[in-house]
Design a protein around this motif. Structure first.
Motif, PDB file in Angstrom:
ATOM      1  N   ILE A 171       6.466  18.559 -17.123  1.00 19.02           N
ATOM      2  CA  ILE A 171       5.724  19.613 -17.577  1.00 19.02           C
ATOM      3  C   ILE A 171       5.073  19.805 -15.618  1.00 19.02           C
ATOM      4  O   ILE A 171       5.020  18.802 -15.503  1.00 19.02           O
ATOM      5  N   LYS A 172       4.830  21.304 -15.513  1.00 18.06           N
ATOM      6  CA  LYS A 172       4.475  21.454 -14.443  1.00 18.06           C
ATOM      7  C   LYS A 172       2.626  22.161 -14.712  1.00 18.06           C
ATOM      8  O   LYS A 172       2.528  22.646 -15.497  1.00 18.06           O
ATOM      9  N   PRO A 173       1.990  21.038 -13.488  1.00 16.12           N
ATOM     10  CA  PRO A 173       0.485  21.634 -13.652  1.00 16.12           C
ATOM     11  C   PRO A 173      -0.243  23.056 -13.858  1.00 16.12           C
ATOM     12  O   PRO A 173       1.171  23.457 -13.233  1.00 16.12           O
ATOM     13  N   GLU A 222       1.197  -0.841   0.102  1.00 24.63           N
ATOM     14  CA  GLU A 222       0.087   0.004  -0.134  1.00 24.63           C
ATOM     15  C   GLU A 222       0.592   1.038  -0.025  1.00 24.63           C
ATOM     16  O   GLU A 222       0.429   2.030  -0.327  1.00 24.63           O
ATOM     17  N   THR A 223       2.286   1.165  -0.027  1.00 27.66           N
ATOM     18  CA  THR A 223       2.973   1.699  -0.451  1.00 27.66           C
ATOM     19  C   THR A 223       2.695   3.059  -1.203  1.00 27.66           C
ATOM     20  O   THR A 223       2.845   2.662  -2.051  1.00 27.66           O
ATOM     21  N   THR A 224       2.328   4.634  -0.780  1.00 26.81           N
ATOM     22  CA  THR A 224       2.052   5.610  -2.330  1.00 26.81           C
ATOM     23  C   THR A 224       3.522   6.469  -2.406  1.00 26.81           C
ATOM     24  O   THR A 224       4.233   6.563  -1.788  1.00 26.81           O
ATOM     25  N   LEU A 225       3.199   5.896  -4.241  1.00 25.55           N
ATOM     26  CA  LEU A 225       4.425   6.635  -4.680  1.00 25.55           C
ATOM     27  C   LEU A 225       4.564   8.183  -5.196  1.00 25.55           C
ATOM     28  O   LEU A 225       6.085   9.091  -5.070  1.00 25.55           O
ATOM     29  N   ILE A 226       3.485   8.537  -5.473  1.00 29.15           N
ATOM     30  CA  ILE A 226       2.939   9.758  -6.209  1.00 29.15           C
ATOM     31  C   ILE A 226       1.697   9.835  -5.794  1.00 29.15           C
ATOM     32  O   ILE A 226       0.961   9.062  -5.885  1.00 29.15           O
ATOM     33  N   GLU A 227       1.730  10.956  -5.281  1.00 31.39           N
ATOM     34  CA  GLU A 227       0.341  11.727  -5.104  1.00 31.39           C
ATOM     35  C   GLU A 227       0.116  12.877  -5.705  1.00 31.39           C
ATOM     36  O   GLU A 227       0.622  14.080  -5.586  1.00 31.39           O
ATOM     37  N   ALA A 228      -1.165  13.166  -6.225  1.00 35.19           N
ATOM     38  CA  ALA A 228      -1.616  14.588  -6.265  1.00 35.19           C
ATOM     39  C   ALA A 228      -2.552  14.935  -6.260  1.00 35.19           C
ATOM     40  O   ALA A 228      -3.743  14.118  -6.313  1.00 35.19           O
ATOM     41  N   LYS A 229      -2.909  16.397  -6.298  1.00 35.02           N
ATOM     42  CA  LYS A 229      -4.105  16.474  -5.368  1.00 35.02           C
ATOM     43  C   LYS A 229      -4.932  18.597  -6.294  1.00 35.02           C
ATOM     44  O   LYS A 229      -3.309  19.075  -6.490  1.00 35.02           O
ATOM     45  N   GLY A 230      -6.119  18.182  -6.315  1.00 37.31           N
ATOM     46  CA  GLY A 230      -5.994  19.391  -7.301  1.00 37.31           C
ATOM     47  C   GLY A 230      -5.952  20.064  -8.669  1.00 37.31           C
ATOM     48  O   GLY A 230      -5.322  21.172  -8.674  1.00 37.31           O
ATOM     49  N   LEU A 231      -4.769  19.048  -9.376  1.00 38.17           N
ATOM     50  CA  LEU A 231      -4.338  19.102 -10.761  1.00 38.17           C
ATOM     51  C   LEU A 231      -5.489  19.467 -11.284  1.00 38.17           C
ATOM     52  O   LEU A 231      -6.643  19.417 -11.774  1.00 38.17           O
ATOM     53  N   ALA A 232      -4.577  20.723 -12.423  1.00 37.96           N
ATOM     54  CA  ALA A 232      -5.478  21.380 -13.182  1.00 37.96           C
ATOM     55  C   ALA A 232      -4.767  21.502 -15.007  1.00 37.96           C
ATOM     56  O   ALA A 232      -3.197  22.637 -14.177  1.00 37.96           O
ATOM     57  N   TYR A 233      -4.802  21.988 -15.771  1.00 34.77           N
ATOM     58  CA  TYR A 233      -4.029  22.203 -16.847  1.00 34.77           C
ATOM     59  C   TYR A 233      -5.150  23.024 -17.794  1.00 34.77           C
ATOM     60  O   TYR A 233      -6.053  21.985 -18.380  1.00 34.77           O
TER      61      TYR A 233
END
Length: 318
Positions: A181-183, A128-139
């Motif tokens: 790239i960045k969000p 259950e290890t979280t490698l990457i987490e994203a919150k509220g991404l917009a592009y």
């Protein structure tokens, strides 16, 4: 018919757009429209459904039917599953340099065999290890919003599919996760994971001319495994001598030999026959068992259902 009127009637979004802002699938549509406007009597379409979502595939099918009704002869080269979209007068299979006549039933049987075998590969990885987490991404671009308020969690040893219609931002999301790239807004948290992104234009990934030079970094054991996985010979060959599907398989197996935590593959099933799709599923299952995570960006919902532990439909985050 003038090209401008045809585009305005069938794909108004293309009007006044720059090529550089189109997604890979949209570029494929534009190339098809060029063929449709051709005044030739014989039209050869190589993989016309590649990278297209189901709605655009249906539109392409109607365009092809329209060509035939106008007296054009159309030859379509493709791989298995996507050929369901067309009603052929004749259907042939090229295998081991031999051409044989087949039917849609043969394609259907191959697909159901693939689906049956894929079920045997489905297994759950318990980490259950979280490698990457994203919150509220917009592009977004100046004239187009791709996605908003998108949350994402990538755990160790899982396969995730990014799906959605052409131009909804699947590849963009993959590049954000890879750190390329960045969000525009939102936050991406990488907990030390090494990530590789393989785009859907394979030629950009080759560094040398000779294919053996591409794998010169491998030790003897990895090189033997790599060569055994390939279904074609690379001795004295250059990447320009390979088909699109062969280039993609070469890159996938090459990157899989490198120790990354997250592998992101963009439209890798385009140009693959069903046997090679199954072989890629075997590879992904092996990576998953070793704790690696895989993101597959694909238009093909049939394939994503067979391979993915979960699917993120990017167009849901408009």
């Amino acid at each position: 018919m003038k090209a401008s009127k045809f585009i305005a009637d069938n794909k108004p979004y293309f009007k006044d757009k720059k090529i550089s802002t189109l997604s890979h699938g949209e570029l494929q549509e534009l190339l098809f429209f060029t063929a449709f406007l051709s005044q030739k009597d014989l039209i050869l379409l190589d993989e016309p459904f590649a990278r297209l979502d189901k709605y655009e595939r249906e539109k392409v099918s109607r365009f092809i039917d329209n060509m035939v009704e106008k007296g054009k002869t159309v030859i379509v080269a493709g791989h298995g599953i996507e050929l369901f979209h067309l009603d052929f007068d004749r259907l042939f299979e090229l295998n081991d340099s031999k051409i044989s006549k087949i039917s849609k039933k043969d394609i259907s049987k191959s697909f159901f065999d693939l689906r049956s075998r894929s079920r045997e590969l489905k297994e759950t990885f318990s980490d259950e290890t979280t490698l990457i987490e994203a919150k509220g991404l917009a592009y977004f671009f100046e004239d187009k919003n791709l996605f908003n308020d998108l949350d994402l969690e990538i755990k160790k040893g899982e396969i995730i599919a990014f799906s959605g219609i052409n131009g909804c931002g699947k590849t963009t999301l993959g590049k954000i996760v890879a750190g390329e790239i960045k969000p525009k807004t939102g936050k991406l948290i990488n907990n030390g994971a090494k990530v590789i992104f393989t785009g859907s234009f394979p030629d950009y990934h080759f560094l040398y001319g000779n294919l053996f030079e591409e794998i010169s970094f491998m030790d003897k054991e990895k090189k033997e495994t790599f060569l055994n996985n390939l279904d074609f010979q690379i001795e004295d060959k250059y990447h320009t001598q390979l088909s699109f599907g062969q280039k993609m398989r070469f890159l996938i197996y090459m990157y899989a030999s490198i120790d990354y935590d997250v592998y992101i593959f963009d439209e890798i099933f385009s140009g693959q026959d069903m046997e090679n799709i199954y072989n890629l599923m075997l590879l992904f299952n092996e990576l998953k068992r070793s704790g690696k995570s895989i993101i597959v960006i694909t238009q093909d919902t049939l394939i994503s259902r067979m391979i993915a532990d979960k699917t993120i439909n990017v167009e849901d985050f408009k």
